[in-house]
Scaffold this active site. Structure first.
Site, PDB file in Angstrom:
ATOM      1  N   LYS A   1      52.101 -10.574 -62.702  1.00 19.45           N
ATOM      2  CA  LYS A   1      52.941  -9.529 -63.306  1.00 19.45           C
ATOM      3  C   LYS A   1      52.224  -8.197 -63.402  1.00 19.45           C
ATOM      4  O   LYS A   1      52.769  -7.160 -63.042  1.00 19.45           O
ATOM      5  CB  LYS A   1      53.330  -9.915 -64.742  1.00 19.45           C
ATOM      6  CG  LYS A   1      54.417 -10.896 -64.883  1.00 19.45           C
ATOM      7  CD  LYS A   1      54.915 -10.949 -66.334  1.00 19.45           C
ATOM      8  CE  LYS A   1      53.874 -11.061 -67.410  1.00 19.45           C
ATOM      9  NZ  LYS A   1      53.208 -12.341 -67.566  1.00 19.45           N
TER      10      LYS A   1
ATOM     11  N   ARG B   1      40.556 -15.575 -62.314  1.00 19.40           N
ATOM     12  CA  ARG B   1      40.817 -14.149 -62.556  1.00 19.40           C
ATOM     13  C   ARG B   1      39.608 -13.454 -63.192  1.00 19.40           C
ATOM     14  O   ARG B   1      39.019 -13.960 -64.143  1.00 19.40           O
ATOM     15  CB  ARG B   1      42.030 -14.012 -63.492  1.00 19.40           C
ATOM     16  CG  ARG B   1      42.269 -12.592 -63.974  1.00 19.40           C
ATOM     17  CD  ARG B   1      43.659 -12.417 -64.478  1.00 19.40           C
ATOM     18  NE  ARG B   1      43.843 -12.954 -65.820  1.00 19.40           N
ATOM     19  CZ  ARG B   1      45.015 -12.965 -66.447  1.00 19.40           C
ATOM     20  NH1 ARG B   1      46.094 -12.507 -65.855  1.00 19.40           N
ATOM     21  NH2 ARG B   1      45.122 -13.458 -67.663  1.00 19.40           N
TER      22      ARG B   1
END
Ligand code: ADP
Length: 221
Positions: free
Chosen positions: A17, A130
């Site tokens: 996102k 990440r």
């Protein structure tokens, strides 16, 4: 270009996102409003909100609706958001927040809500790999072959794992997503504002799908 678009991007943590919102915000020239970024800024500044939010975020919990709604109400009243529209990222996260947003926005309703759909197993892998720049927020994927210290290509800041990207906090955040955030899919589906975009594809292909969904929603019926 679409002037004055008001969008919400929903989706599990790690669905991509944040990165897609940055691209969409450049493409449609509307501000990207990320409640996670707003809270992280408060943490860096050491405000009262920041101290409280850090505790909640590190455990993978959710900051209370009242605080979040207050923050977003204030942000959406700024001239850029009023004039140019916005992309909301990370808000709403509960049905209570979505109901409050409908009241805040009653004069200028949301045009489209997009659910960026990526299955839980895949986002777990993605979040574990990440890494993020502490200064500018650019996301990276760890492969294990990076030179340390890892320096951000965009701004020269330190690239690190987020404090809330621990295995326990990630599992808790994903559980809260299923419990508290996924009911929003039905909430927005009911009044025909929802578009579902399959987020399992290359970043460029996902971006193409997202822009197509926004444009379709803005075409006169
Ligand atoms: P992620 O989607 O990867 O969890 P975010 O950057 O959107 O990351 O949010 C980080 C943390 O900030 C969340 O785990 C939560 O603790 C808090 N947060 C952000 N937005 C909200 C919100 N709308 N309501 C409650 N808490 C929020």
């Amino acid at each position: 270009m679409i002037p004055g678009a008001r969008l919400i991007l929903l989706g599990r943590q790690g669905a991509g996102k944040g990165t897609q919102c940055v691209r969409l915000s450049r493409h449609f020239v509307v501000p990207h409003i990320s409640t996670g970024d707003m809270l992280r800024a408060a943490v860096r500044e050491g405000t009262e909100l920041g101290v409280m939010a850090k505790r909640v975020m590190d455990e993978g919990g959710l900051v209370g609706d009242e605080i979040m709604v207050g923050l977003v109400r204030e942000r959406l009243s700024q001239p850029d958001a009023v004039g140019r529209g916005y992309i909301l990222d990370g808000f709403p996260r509960t049905v209570g927040q979505a109901e409050a947003l409908d009241i805040i926005n009653s004069e200028r309703p949301i045009d489209v809500v997009i659910d960026l759909d990526v299955p839980r197993e895949l986002v777990l892998q993605r979040i574990t790999a990440r890494r993020v720049c502490r200064d500018c927020g650019t996301n990276y994927v760890a492969t294990g072959n990076e030179h340390m210290p890892w320096i951000c290509e965009v701004c020269g800041g330190d690239v690190m794992q987020r404090d809330d990207d621990t295995t326990e906090a990630i599992a808790h955040r994903l559980d809260l997503y299923e419990e508290q955030t996924s009911p929003l899919i039905e909430f927005y589906q009911r009044d025909g504002r929802l578009a579902i975009v399959d987020g399992v594809a290359s970043p460029d292909e996902v971006f193409r799908r997202l822009t197509a969904a926004v444009e379709a929603s803005r075409r006169p019926a």
